[in-house]
Write an enzyme that holds these catalytic residues in place. Structure first.
Site, PDB file in Angstrom:
ATOM      1  CG  ASP A   1       0.770  -7.992   1.420  1.00  0.00           C
ATOM      2  OD1 ASP A   1       1.634  -7.390   2.100  1.00  0.00           O
ATOM      3  OD2 ASP A   1       0.148  -7.451   0.489  1.00  0.00           O
TER       4      ASP A   1
ATOM      5  CE  LYS B   1       6.124  -1.555 -15.423  1.00  0.00           C
ATOM      6  NZ  LYS B   1       4.890  -2.361 -15.387  1.00  0.00           N
TER       7      LYS B   1
ATOM      8  CB  SER C   1       6.522  -5.442 -13.145  1.00  0.00           C
ATOM      9  OG  SER C   1       5.311  -5.671 -13.811  1.00  0.00           O
TER      10      SER C   1
END
Length: 550
Positions: free
Chosen positions: A302, A316, A291
């Site tokens: 990223d 998740k 999460s």
């Protein structure tokens, strides 16, 4: 009359649903019909079932059964569970600041939080809780003991404990206070100029705590950083954004959420100036990182701002919000999926498409899609985050697992600490001697410790299969010989797994002495993921190579 009121409540609920969403007429009819059937069913069961029933319990069971068809994160929270839910989401409650648990049929203090009333008063890990305000808690469930310890801030509570090595019970008078559990459980320099931060939660304030820890480490000389998110299950999305903001500029997208309702479609960007844009950063991940942990790790991956070291994360990518229900009940419901800057969603399980038996499966690697980081590195969606440098999880043998789960490692640590006072000043160089280990093995013998290994279970399964298929008579001598060899190996387990068991003991003893600080200090030099991260950060050529498009 009761039925009329119940129907009125049912249709009021349906009206509320219609106000929130645009529901087609046929779906509206199905909802109204089903709720009417459910209401009349409960009425008939309550009135006519042969034994007395608890209507509330029946209805709660029905609600929970319905929600189980969705995903594990959508939960009904009745009023009586609201306090526990609040503690879980905010990390705040009023009490003495100590966790209690049941270890070998004893209610014991398992974690007196650093700096709170229990810890300040000298209550220690392993203290057996005897009574609270004169009420015995021996043999009582731990939730009852916890409830007695909690209360209104600034009220007094007296607890009585039994401590190993003390001739009589000890009594403490404590003043309850608001407890805010820290998100950062460890910060320090672990190797010259290498800073290390362990983040265990994402409750309110997590971003500030990480920023403060980094600032402090930099003043101490840190020029490289490890952020440990292993086994961190996540929490507040806002705090995840705040933590990412520490390392990337203001105004950058961190995560977006997309759901059925328009209010669920949002983009979250950094709002503040960063603390540090340059410090080389490694994030440790594991299969238990989920999460909000994945938002932090994935967003920084990223943006090519950090390298991930460890194992693939949990996967998740679902967002939960809390909706208020009637009578102070609440619904924690999945309202969206989140997407990190590259555009990928790392949700690993597709709960919307179950098998005929109701089971769900993870997305296969063959269906994972390729995305690109800011500078063009390949990353993938659909099954958690893949580390940039994979380090396999350390395997733990059956005897070690059984010793830990039985509570005997914990009990021996309490015994050892009771016999070895005061605590060492630092746990970094703490090691048990061979004599200490031999005492442990002897003590275990007196505890009548028995366990069955996985290998023994498999041999028993083979024997059962041989009997079922009428081959046992031909194989009996070979199977008996195999069993005897396994028993001999079993008897040597404490010698064979000595290093592993000793390390588990050292970790538990260190926690008894100095809580998480001690536990991490004693483990840093033998932690394979930390060692890999240290090696990577020390080799800036390799570090930059992994941050380059392949």
């Amino acid at each position: 009359m009761r039925r009329a009121k119940l129907k009125l409540a049912v249709f009021a609920s349906v009206s509320a649903v219609l106000l929130a969403f645009t529901v087609p007429a046929d779906r509206y009819f199905d909802i109204a019909k089903s709720l009417d059937i459910f209401a009349t069913l409960v009425k008939e069961v309550n009135a006519n079932y042969v034994d007395e029933v608890d209507p509330k319990k029946l209805i709660d069971t029905g609600i929970n059964g319905m929600l189980e068809q969705l995903d594990p994160y959508t939960d009904y929270i009745p009023k009586e569970n609201s306090e526990a839910f609040s503690i879980q989401t905010t990390g705040e409650y009023a009490g003495i600041g100590a966790l209690v648990g049941l270890i070998n049929h004893k209610t014991v203090i398992t974690n007196p939080y650093l700096g709170f009333p229990a810890h300040r008063a000298g209550i220690q890990v392993g203290d057996e809780l005897i009574s609270v305000d004169g009420k015995s808690v021996q043999g009582k469930p731990t939730n009852e003991s916890s409830a007695l310890l909690k209360g209104v801030p600034q009220t007094e509570v007296e607890i009585e404990v039994k401590r190993y090595g003390e001739p009589g019970n000890l009594k403490f008078r404590l003043i309850r206070q608001k407890i805010k559990i820290s998100n950062v459980t460890y910060q320090g320099l672990i190797d010259g100029d290498l800073g290390y931060i362990k983040l265990d939660e994402f409750t309110p304030g997590a971003g500030r705590e990480v920023a403060d820890a980094l600032t402090k480490l930099k003043t101490q000389g840190a020029t490289k950083l490890i952020l440990d998110l292993r086994d961190n299950p996540g929490g507040s999305l806002y705090e995840a954004v705040n933590i990412v903001n520490i390392f990337i500029p203001k105004g950058k997208e961190v995560v977006s959420t997309r759901g059925k309702a328009s209010e669920s479609n949002k983009t979250y960007s950094t709002l503040n100036n960063p603390v540090d844009l340059e410090i080389p950063l490694v994030i440790l991940t594991s299969g238990g990182s989920a999460s909000a942990s994945e938002i932090v790790a994935g967003s920084l991956q990223d943006y090519d701002r950090a390298l991930l070291v460890g194992q693939r994360t949990f996967g998740k990518g679902l967002v939960q919000t809390t909706r208020q229900l009637a009578y102070d009940a609440q619904l924690k419901i999945t309202t969206a999926k989140y997407y990190i800057p590259s555009g990928r969603c790392i949700q690993a399980i597709d709960y919307a498409h179950r098998h005929s038996d109701g089971s769900v499966a993870k997305f296969p690697d063959s269906l994972k899609r390729e995305f690109k980081t800011k500078i063009g590195r390949k990353v993938y969606d659909g099954a958690g985050l893949d580390p940039d440098l994979a380090v396999g999880p350390e395997t733990v043998s059956t005897p070690t697992v059984e010793l830990i789960s039985s509570g005997l490692i914990f009990d021996f640590a309490s015994k050892y600490c009771g016999e070895h006072r005061p605590s060492p000043k630092s746990m970094k160089s703490f090691r048990l001697s061979d004599s200490d280990y031999n005492q442990f093995v002897s003590w275990i013998g007196s505890q009548k410790f028995v366990y069955t290994s996985e290998l023994e279970n498999k041999v028993e399964s083979v024997i059962a299969s041989a009997k079922n298929e009428k081959y046992f008579d031909q194989l009996q001598s070979s199977l008996d010989e195999l069993k005897n060899k396994i028993v001999l190996m079993h008897n040597s387990d404490f010698a064979h797994y000595k290093d592993e068991i000793m390390h588990a003991l050292e970790q538990e003893i260190a926690f008894h002495y100095q809580l998480v600080q001690g536990q991490i200090d004693v483990s840093i030099d033998t932690d394979s993921e930390i060692s890999a991260a240290k090696k990577l950060l020390a080799d800036q050529g390799r570090f930059k190579q992994l941050l380059s498009p392949q």
